[in-house]
Design an enzyme around this catalytic site. Structure first.
Site, PDB file in Angstrom:
ATOM      1  N   HIS A   1       0.837  -1.203   0.000  1.00  0.00           N
ATOM      2  CA  HIS A   1       0.000   0.000   0.000  1.00  0.00           C
ATOM      3  C   HIS A   1       0.866   1.245   0.000  1.00  0.00           C
ATOM      4  O   HIS A   1       1.815   1.355   0.779  1.00  0.00           O
ATOM      5  CB  HIS A   1      -0.903   0.010   1.244  1.00  0.00           C
ATOM      6  CG  HIS A   1      -1.640   1.297   1.430  1.00  0.00           C
ATOM      7  ND1 HIS A   1      -1.386   2.158   2.477  1.00  0.00           N
ATOM      8  CD2 HIS A   1      -2.614   1.891   0.688  1.00  0.00           C
ATOM      9  CE1 HIS A   1      -2.171   3.214   2.382  1.00  0.00           C
ATOM     10  NE2 HIS A   1      -2.931   3.073   1.313  1.00  0.00           N
ATOM     11  N   SER A   2       0.565   2.192  -0.875  1.00  0.00           N
ATOM     12  CA  SER A   2       1.193   3.504  -0.864  1.00  0.00           C
ATOM     13  C   SER A   2       2.723   3.389  -0.911  1.00  0.00           C
ATOM     14  O   SER A   2       3.276   2.836  -1.857  1.00  0.00           O
ATOM     15  CB  SER A   2       0.713   4.287   0.361  1.00  0.00           C
ATOM     16  OG  SER A   2       1.008   5.662   0.247  1.00  0.00           O
ATOM     17  N   PHE A   3       3.419   3.835   0.137  1.00  0.00           N
ATOM     18  CA  PHE A   3       4.876   3.738   0.168  1.00  0.00           C
ATOM     19  C   PHE A   3       5.337   2.281   0.156  1.00  0.00           C
ATOM     20  O   PHE A   3       6.453   1.972  -0.256  1.00  0.00           O
ATOM     21  CB  PHE A   3       5.409   4.447   1.420  1.00  0.00           C
ATOM     22  CG  PHE A   3       6.819   4.936   1.289  1.00  0.00           C
ATOM     23  CD1 PHE A   3       7.076   6.230   0.859  1.00  0.00           C
ATOM     24  CD2 PHE A   3       7.887   4.117   1.593  1.00  0.00           C
ATOM     25  CE1 PHE A   3       8.388   6.689   0.731  1.00  0.00           C
ATOM     26  CE2 PHE A   3       9.198   4.563   1.470  1.00  0.00           C
ATOM     27  CZ  PHE A   3       9.446   5.863   1.030  1.00  0.00           C
TER      28      PHE A   3
ATOM     29  N   HIS B   1      -7.719   6.624   0.086  1.00  0.00           N
ATOM     30  CA  HIS B   1      -6.370   6.071  -0.034  1.00  0.00           C
ATOM     31  C   HIS B   1      -6.118   4.954   0.968  1.00  0.00           C
ATOM     32  O   HIS B   1      -5.483   3.947   0.635  1.00  0.00           O
ATOM     33  CB  HIS B   1      -5.363   7.205   0.152  1.00  0.00           C
ATOM     34  CG  HIS B   1      -3.940   6.802   0.018  1.00  0.00           C
ATOM     35  ND1 HIS B   1      -3.420   6.259  -1.139  1.00  0.00           N
ATOM     36  CD2 HIS B   1      -2.903   6.854   0.906  1.00  0.00           C
ATOM     37  CE1 HIS B   1      -2.136   6.003  -0.971  1.00  0.00           C
ATOM     38  NE2 HIS B   1      -1.792   6.347   0.250  1.00  0.00           N
TER      39      HIS B   1
ATOM     40  N   LEU C   1       2.949   3.950  -4.647  1.00  0.00           N
ATOM     41  CA  LEU C   1       4.042   4.503  -5.415  1.00  0.00           C
ATOM     42  C   LEU C   1       4.787   3.359  -6.103  1.00  0.00           C
ATOM     43  O   LEU C   1       4.910   2.267  -5.546  1.00  0.00           O
ATOM     44  CB  LEU C   1       5.003   5.253  -4.496  1.00  0.00           C
ATOM     45  CG  LEU C   1       4.430   6.485  -3.796  1.00  0.00           C
ATOM     46  CD1 LEU C   1       5.353   6.927  -2.675  1.00  0.00           C
ATOM     47  CD2 LEU C   1       4.207   7.617  -4.800  1.00  0.00           C
TER      48      LEU C   1
END
Length: 244
Positions: free
Chosen positions: A78-80, A224, A105
């Site tokens: 997830h995300s980073f 998010h 990302l």
């Protein structure tokens, strides 16, 4: 359905705790689930150090796979956490069954995450880290930064998230991964975009994912932090992901 192994990697300022409800749904469906916390965050916040880089985060997940002797892993970032997923796929693709990038990302070889952010965001994050910790880490963001709200999630859930969020090691934004292979290293992959509301910082990565040959692209109508705002829907989506 065959019994699967899911390894869920959290994003910035989070920890393995954020997967609590998603992991519960996946385990109830009969699957093996691990939710490690990366160095310096969550319950490992006491390990905060200027030595923590993107490679440290990759090491964290590689070491879990090796220590638990995992095979055919459904690796979710997830995300980073997408940075660690890319790094793990580079090092040990043979241990992975499928990659899932959740509103994440996707780092490019030799480029730091900071370099991919808009100049004003770069400047603000560097200034905030310097003021907060002398450049050691970024301050704890409010839960609303991830699209969560008290109106939708309720006070109890928001209070839980805000208690758990921790600073992010600054050097993880400033260092890069070196990739000898294309992103994903040939492992089947799915990108899941969170659309309500959109999280602008990951938009370039989401567009990149759309263009990757053979990758699946899906959307989920939540914020998010989908693992917190829509855990059952996200778990169902992960259960529906099939290796190609």
């Amino acid at each position: 359905m065959e019994k699967r192994t899911y390894l869920l990697v959290h994003g910035g300022s989070h920890g393995g705790w954020c997967w609590r409800d998603v992991a519960a749904h996946l385990r109830a469906a009969g699957h093996f689930v691990l939710t490690p916390t990366q160095t310096g965050l969550g319950e490992r916040r006491h390990l905060m150090s200027r030595d923590i880089t993107l490679e440290t985060f990759v090491d964290d997940i590689v070491n879990v796979i090796e220590a638990e002797e995992l095979e055919d892993v459904y690796l979710v970032g997830h995300s980073f956490g997408g940075c660690a997923v890319v790094g793990v796929a580079e090092r040990m693709p043979q241990r992975l069954r499928h990659l899932v990038f959740l509103d994440s990302l996707i780092p490019m070889s030799g480029q730091s995450i900071m370099s991919g952010l808009p100049p004003d965001v770069q400047e603000a994050r560097l200034a905030a880290a310097d003021k907060f910790s002398g450049g050691l880490c970024t301050p704890v963001p409010p839960a609303t930064n991830f699209g969560l709200s008290r109106e939708r999630e309720g006070d109890a859930l928001m209070d839980w998230v805000e208690r758990r969020l921790t600073p992010q090691p600054l050097k993880t934004y400033l260092t890069s991964l070196t990739l000898a292979n294309p992103v994903g290293n040939g492992v089947p992959a799915t990108y899941v975009r969170c659309t309500d509301p959109l999280y602008p910082i990951v938009t370039p990565s989401a567009e990149l994912a759309r263009l990757q040959p053979g990758w699946d692209y899906r959307e989920i109508a939540t914020c998010h932090d989908a693992m917190i705002s829509a855990p059952r829907e996200l778990a169902d989506m992960l259960l529906a992901v099939n290796a190609i």
